[in-house]
Design an enzyme around this catalytic site. Structure first.
Site, PDB file in Angstrom:
ATOM      1  N   SER A  43       0.790  -1.231   0.000  1.00 25.00           N
ATOM      2  CA  SER A  43       0.000   0.000   0.000  1.00 25.00           C
ATOM      3  C   SER A  43       0.825   1.285   0.000  1.00 25.00           C
ATOM      4  O   SER A  43       0.328   2.321  -0.416  1.00 25.00           O
ATOM      5  CB  SER A  43      -0.975   0.022   1.173  1.00 25.00           C
ATOM      6  OG  SER A  43      -0.296   0.229   2.378  1.00 25.00           O
ATOM      7  N   LYS A  86       0.311   4.391   6.771  1.00 26.58           N
ATOM      8  CA  LYS A  86      -0.314   5.242   5.748  1.00 26.58           C
ATOM      9  C   LYS A  86       0.191   6.674   5.890  1.00 26.58           C
ATOM     10  O   LYS A  86       0.779   7.055   6.891  1.00 26.58           O
ATOM     11  CB  LYS A  86      -1.846   5.259   5.900  1.00 26.58           C
ATOM     12  CG  LYS A  86      -2.509   3.899   5.923  1.00 26.58           C
ATOM     13  CD  LYS A  86      -2.489   3.225   4.590  1.00 26.58           C
ATOM     14  CE  LYS A  86      -3.197   1.870   4.683  1.00 26.58           C
ATOM     15  NZ  LYS A  86      -2.923   1.035   3.560  1.00 26.58           N
TER      16      LYS A  86
END
Length: 153
Positions: A43, A86
């Site tokens: 990710s 993230k």
């Protein structure tokens, strides 16, 4: 003979006391100051790849001094046993336009909007919405592994 056994036991107890003391200091440092985190999953590619190790700090999230662009480690809102890595792309009050739903959303107070750098392969706020700041565990400050890619954030 008694003198030697007493000295040996006293030395062992003293050594155990030092080990316990250093274990407590280490625990507090890793819990409240910072620690190391190994990334896994696609990710955050190309910024971070699987098996990259980051040095993270815990002070900025506790003081709520996070900024847009910071890379953070947080508890997953959908699975509390899992941590996610993230980037903060929205702060409280920001208007976020998501490409998935093609509608705008305002990040509520006490929340942040998290997205992976690899938007085509990332489960992030576009899927589960704004993330409470209380789930943010730490902020990445330095990639320490692999050695040839040491880089501050």
């Amino acid at each position: 003979m008694k003198m030697t056994v007493s000295k040996g036991i006293g030395g062992l107890v003293s050594f155990a006391g030092y080990v316990l003391q250093y274990a407590c200091i280490t625990h507090c440092a890793f819990e409240y100051i910072g620690d190391f985190v190994m990334c896994s999953g696609p990710s955050m590619e190309p910024t971070l790849e699987s098996d990259h190790i980051l040095l993270t700090e815990h002070i900025t999230p506790r003081l709520q001094r996070l900024r847009r662009g910071d890379i953070v480690i947080a508890k997953s809102p959908t699975n509390p046993r899992q941590n996610i890595c993230k980037r903060i792309t929205g702060l409280p009050g920001d208007k976020i336009r998501t490409s998935f739903t093609r509608r705008s959303q305002i990040v509520p107070r006490g929340h942040v909007w998290l997205e992976g750098d690899n938007s085509s392969n990332s489960a992030d706020s576009r899927v589960f919405g704004p993330v409470p700041m209380g789930l943010i565990r730490s902020r990445a400050i330095l990639r320490v592994w692999p050695v040839h890619k040491i880089d501050p954030f």
